[in-house]
Design a protein around this motif. Structure first.
Motif, PDB file in Angstrom:
ATOM      1  N   HIS A 180       0.834  -1.524  -0.224  1.00 48.47           N
ATOM      2  CA  HIS A 180       0.123   0.167  -0.015  1.00 48.47           C
ATOM      3  C   HIS A 180       0.585   0.990   0.142  1.00 48.47           C
ATOM      4  CE1 HIS A 180      -3.813  -1.906  -0.305  1.00 48.47           C
ATOM      5  NE2 HIS A 180      -3.640  -2.520   1.415  1.00 48.47           N
ATOM      6  N   SER A 181       1.856   2.044   0.386  1.00 48.45           N
ATOM      7  CA  SER A 181       2.606   2.438   1.092  1.00 48.45           C
ATOM      8  C   SER A 181       3.200   3.038  -0.076  1.00 48.45           C
ATOM      9  CB  SER A 181       4.138   1.936   2.035  1.00 48.45           C
ATOM     10  OG  SER A 181       4.613   1.349   0.966  1.00 48.45           O
ATOM     11  N   ASN A 192       1.834   1.998  -3.603  1.00 53.42           N
ATOM     12  CA  ASN A 192       1.229   2.009  -4.760  1.00 53.42           C
ATOM     13  C   ASN A 192       0.983   0.882  -5.295  1.00 53.42           C
ATOM     14  OD1 ASN A 192      -1.556   2.400  -5.456  1.00 53.42           O
ATOM     15  ND2 ASN A 192      -0.965   3.396  -7.325  1.00 53.42           N
ATOM     16  N   SER A 193       1.490  -0.895  -4.688  1.00 53.96           N
ATOM     17  CA  SER A 193       1.583  -1.721  -5.647  1.00 53.96           C
ATOM     18  C   SER A 193       0.905  -2.906  -5.118  1.00 53.96           C
ATOM     19  CB  SER A 193       3.216  -2.171  -5.146  1.00 53.96           C
ATOM     20  OG  SER A 193       3.554  -3.289  -5.986  1.00 53.96           O
ATOM     21  N   PRO A 194       0.280  -3.260  -6.099  1.00 53.78           N
ATOM     22  CA  PRO A 194      -0.809  -3.961  -6.312  1.00 53.78           C
ATOM     23  C   PRO A 194      -1.066  -5.602  -5.404  1.00 53.78           C
ATOM     24  CG  PRO A 194       0.445  -4.775  -8.133  1.00 53.78           C
ATOM     25  CD  PRO A 194       0.554  -3.564  -8.003  1.00 53.78           C
TER      26      PRO A 194
END
Length: 308
Positions: A259-260, A262-264
């Motif tokens: 999340h930090s 922005n990875s799926p």
């Protein structure tokens, strides 16, 4: 390393945290002839290690002042921060030149925060979490993923070589903890999907052992199918080791990292929910292979050899 360096090293190692992994690492160092300082909040554990020849400490500050190579093996990042940087923590006693080898499965950002604070005292730090379980901790064959600058890693390597056979320097400080969280995410995922597949196979009338033989002979094989299922699940042993709660924590660390940046996390988020569901169901203290029991509950079937 010459004999003088070896003699100095043997008198300067300490281990903070004497749980499943830390305790076994400390015992191995003692068995190899090292004089090991130890600290744990459990006083009975400290007495046990004193009987084995270790030197127990009542305060972290005193341990930090005496020993210049300190291994921390603790439950989580918050405890590491408190143990190292707290008002009565290791840093209050640490001398310039001390090396902290942080072996907890922790959060990379917290590791970097601690390393930055210690650097202002001229204390060096690497993160060096491990993989391999309690048996490999006992015989010194762990895989150790290391983060930190090259010079500090080289200084710590003689210690790491005593407890691991695969020492992999994966990058800067925090990279070791990143690698460990991602490794455990994969482990949690393969164990969960193998449990789901075998439960489905049994419900469809396929023998669990035969299906596992197929998986292990094909492209679906993994450490989960080759080792954990035969030893723990099909045997119904579920021998306590690395707990479900700790695995759920590590999956959460990996998802938070994603999340930090922005990875799926389509798959990872589902895996996180499943593991948390298992912990919430009362199995947090059981071995992590007990995720299969959670799958069995939902499938209303038991994954064991023999056709239903």
């Amino acid at each position: 390393m010459n004999r003088l360096q070896e003699k100095i090293m043997k008198k300067n190692i300490a281990v903070v945290g004497l749980g499943n992994m830390g305790g076994r690492i400390a015992k191995r160092l003692l068995q190899l002839g090292h004089e090991v300082g130890v600290y744990d909040t459990n006083k009975e554990v400290l007495k046990t290690f004193e009987s084995l020849g270790a030197k127990p400490y009542e305060t972290l500050a005193l341990l930090g002042a005496v020993h210049n190579i300190i291994l921390t093996v603790l439950p989580n990042a918050d405890i590491v921060r408190q143990v190292v940087l707290g008002t009565e923590g290791l840093s209050t006693g640490m001398r310039p030149g001390t090396v902290l080898i942080e072996m907890t499965t922790s959060i990379p950002e917290v590791t970097q925060e601690i390393a930055a604070a210690l650097s202002r005292q001229d204390v060096m730090m690497i993160d060096a979490p491990v993989s391999g379980g309690v048996q490999k901790a006992e015989n010194g064959t762990l895989t150790i993923m290391v983060g930190g600058n090259e010079q500090t890693v080289e200084r710590a390597k003689p210690i790491l070589d005593l407890i691991g056979t695969q020492i992999i320097h994966v990058g800067r400080i925090g990279a070791g903890h990143t690698a460990k969280a991602l490794n455990n995410l994969i482990t949690a995922t393969t164990l969960a999907i193998t449990s789901e597949a075998l439960a489905l196979g049994v419900k469809m009338g396929v023998d669990a052992q035969k299906l596992l033989d197929v998986v292990n002979s094909g492209s679906g094989r993994s450490a989960a199918s080759e080792t954990k299922f035969p030893q723990q699940v099909l045997s119904r042993a579920f021998k306590p080791g690395f707990s479900m709660a700790l695995m759920a924590k590590d999956v959460g660390i990996a998802v938070d990292m994603a999340h930090s940046v922005n990875s799926p996390v389509w798959v990872s988020s589902a895996v996180q929910k499943l593991w948390q569901y298992g912990v919430d169901g009362g199995r947090g203290d059981m071995d992590h292979t007990a995720i299969a029991l959670t799958i069995e509950d939902m499938a209303e079937i038991e994954i064991k050899p023999g056709l239903i």
